[in-house]
Design a protein around this motif. Structure first.
Motif, PDB file in Angstrom:
ATOM      1  N   SER A  44       0.849  -1.191   0.000  1.00 44.76           N
ATOM      2  CA  SER A  44       0.000   0.000   0.000  1.00 44.76           C
ATOM      3  C   SER A  44       0.881   1.235   0.000  1.00 44.76           C
ATOM      4  O   SER A  44       1.989   1.206   0.545  1.00 44.76           O
ATOM      5  CB  SER A  44      -0.887   0.041   1.248  1.00 44.76           C
ATOM      6  N   ALA A  45       0.384   2.311  -0.591  1.00 46.65           N
ATOM      7  CA  ALA A  45       1.095   3.594  -0.576  1.00 46.65           C
ATOM      8  C   ALA A  45       0.101   4.710  -0.865  1.00 46.65           C
ATOM      9  O   ALA A  45      -0.915   4.496  -1.535  1.00 46.65           O
ATOM     10  CB  ALA A  45       2.213   3.616  -1.614  1.00 46.65           C
ATOM     11  N   ALA A  46       0.412   5.893  -0.354  1.00 45.98           N
ATOM     12  CA  ALA A  46      -0.439   7.062  -0.594  1.00 45.98           C
ATOM     13  C   ALA A  46       0.421   8.312  -0.602  1.00 45.98           C
ATOM     14  O   ALA A  46       1.518   8.342  -0.028  1.00 45.98           O
ATOM     15  CB  ALA A  46      -1.513   7.175   0.490  1.00 45.98           C
ATOM     16  N   ILE A  47      -0.112   9.342  -1.266  1.00 43.40           N
ATOM     17  CA  ILE A  47       0.555  10.639  -1.286  1.00 43.40           C
ATOM     18  C   ILE A  47      -0.495  11.749  -1.280  1.00 43.40           C
ATOM     19  O   ILE A  47      -1.516  11.648  -1.954  1.00 43.40           O
ATOM     20  CB  ILE A  47       1.499  10.787  -2.506  1.00 43.40           C
ATOM     21  N   GLU A  48      -0.227  12.766  -0.488  1.00 44.06           N
ATOM     22  CA  GLU A  48      -1.007  14.009  -0.503  1.00 44.06           C
ATOM     23  C   GLU A  48      -0.029  15.076  -0.970  1.00 44.06           C
ATOM     24  O   GLU A  48       1.088  15.159  -0.452  1.00 44.06           O
ATOM     25  CB  GLU A  48      -1.536  14.340   0.888  1.00 44.06           C
ATOM     26  N   THR A  70      -3.624   0.141  -3.090  1.00 43.67           N
ATOM     27  CA  THR A  70      -2.949  -1.108  -2.761  1.00 43.67           C
ATOM     28  C   THR A  70      -2.660  -1.835  -4.070  1.00 43.67           C
ATOM     29  O   THR A  70      -3.381  -1.672  -5.054  1.00 43.67           O
ATOM     30  CB  THR A  70      -3.814  -2.022  -1.855  1.00 43.67           C
ATOM     31  N   PHE A  71      -1.605  -2.632  -4.064  1.00 42.57           N
ATOM     32  CA  PHE A  71      -1.263  -3.470  -5.207  1.00 42.57           C
ATOM     33  C   PHE A  71      -1.293  -4.910  -4.755  1.00 42.57           C
ATOM     34  O   PHE A  71      -0.720  -5.259  -3.715  1.00 42.57           O
ATOM     35  CB  PHE A  71       0.135  -3.129  -5.753  1.00 42.57           C
ATOM     36  N   MET A  72      -1.981  -5.742  -5.535  1.00 40.11           N
ATOM     37  CA  MET A  72      -2.034  -7.175  -5.276  1.00 40.11           C
ATOM     38  C   MET A  72      -1.500  -7.896  -6.501  1.00 40.11           C
ATOM     39  O   MET A  72      -2.123  -7.826  -7.580  1.00 40.11           O
ATOM     40  CB  MET A  72      -3.465  -7.602  -4.962  1.00 40.11           C
ATOM     41  N   PRO A  73      -0.349  -8.561  -6.395  1.00 38.53           N
ATOM     42  CA  PRO A  73       0.211  -9.247  -7.556  1.00 38.53           C
ATOM     43  C   PRO A  73      -0.676 -10.415  -7.986  1.00 38.53           C
ATOM     44  O   PRO A  73      -1.402 -10.984  -7.177  1.00 38.53           O
ATOM     45  CB  PRO A  73       1.568  -9.742  -7.052  1.00 38.53           C
ATOM     46  N   ALA A  74      -0.603 -10.742  -9.274  1.00 43.35           N
ATOM     47  CA  ALA A  74      -1.343 -11.877  -9.836  1.00 43.35           C
ATOM     48  C   ALA A  74      -0.579 -12.400 -11.045  1.00 43.35           C
ATOM     49  O   ALA A  74       0.281 -11.710 -11.595  1.00 43.35           O
ATOM     50  CB  ALA A  74      -2.746 -11.445 -10.241  1.00 43.35           C
TER      51      ALA A  74
END
Length: 180
Positions: free
Chosen positions: A45-49, A66-70
């Motif tokens: 997960s990551a975020a930016i303001e 969020t990133f979920m690999p597949a």
């Protein structure tokens, strides 16, 4: 949360956590792009303001995902569209002449999807799904230009080696994006 500032610009960055800007969804925009390889990173997960001061105007926006690999050989972007007038985000970086609101109006959702699925994104993340989980915008300072850049920045933050996540590295990432 890591705070950075330079030349009138300010940002707050969250790595492996998300701020409390949960979206009240109306619908979800989903876009896909074929990618050449599998993901080399785990779920993150990551975020930016971000506030970008450009003379008399200050651009404002915030985005988290969020990133979920597949193993699908596709990068999928899921961007929720929210109610237009979300709750006021108290303590935001938005300027005094603007009011930050939690949410992501449709006018910015397509720009976020374009940023998440840019050439940089597909190469950095590989196959999987990027789900936007939180966002904030401001009636005066937000723009599609900024939200597309925030999409690219979130991908860079998701793929960033956590060992090298210093204030200087984060500032370099943001400055490089703004210099496009």
């Amino acid at each position: 949360m890591i705070a950075i500032s330079w030349g009138g610009h300010r940002a707050r960055v969250w790595l492996d956590e998300l701020p409390d800007w949960r979206l009240a969804m109306v619908e979800v925009l989903e876009r896909r792009r074929d990618v050449a390889g599998f993901s080399a990173i785990a779920e993150r997960s990551a975020a930016i303001e971000l506030v970008v001061a450009t003379g008399p105007r200050a651009y404002y926006g915030a985005l988290g995902a969020t990133f979920m690999p597949a193993s699908t050989m596709q990068l999928v972007a899921r961007v929720p569209l929210s109610e237009h007038a979300g709750r006021i985000l108290v303590g935001s970086l938005a300027g005094r002449a603007d009011v930050a609101r939690v949410g992501l109006p449709g006018e910015f959702a397509h720009a976020v999807a374009a940023g998440l699925l840019s050439d940089d994104a597909s190469g950095a993340l590989g196959s999987g799904t990027v789900c936007c989980r939180c966002a904030a915008w401001a009636p005066v300072g937000s723009s599609a230009w900024l939200f597309e850049g925030l999409g690219r920045l979130v991908v860079k933050l998701l793929s960033l080696d956590r060992q090298s996540a210093s204030e200087e590295t984060l500032m370099s990432l943001v400055q490089a994006e703004l210099g496009r």
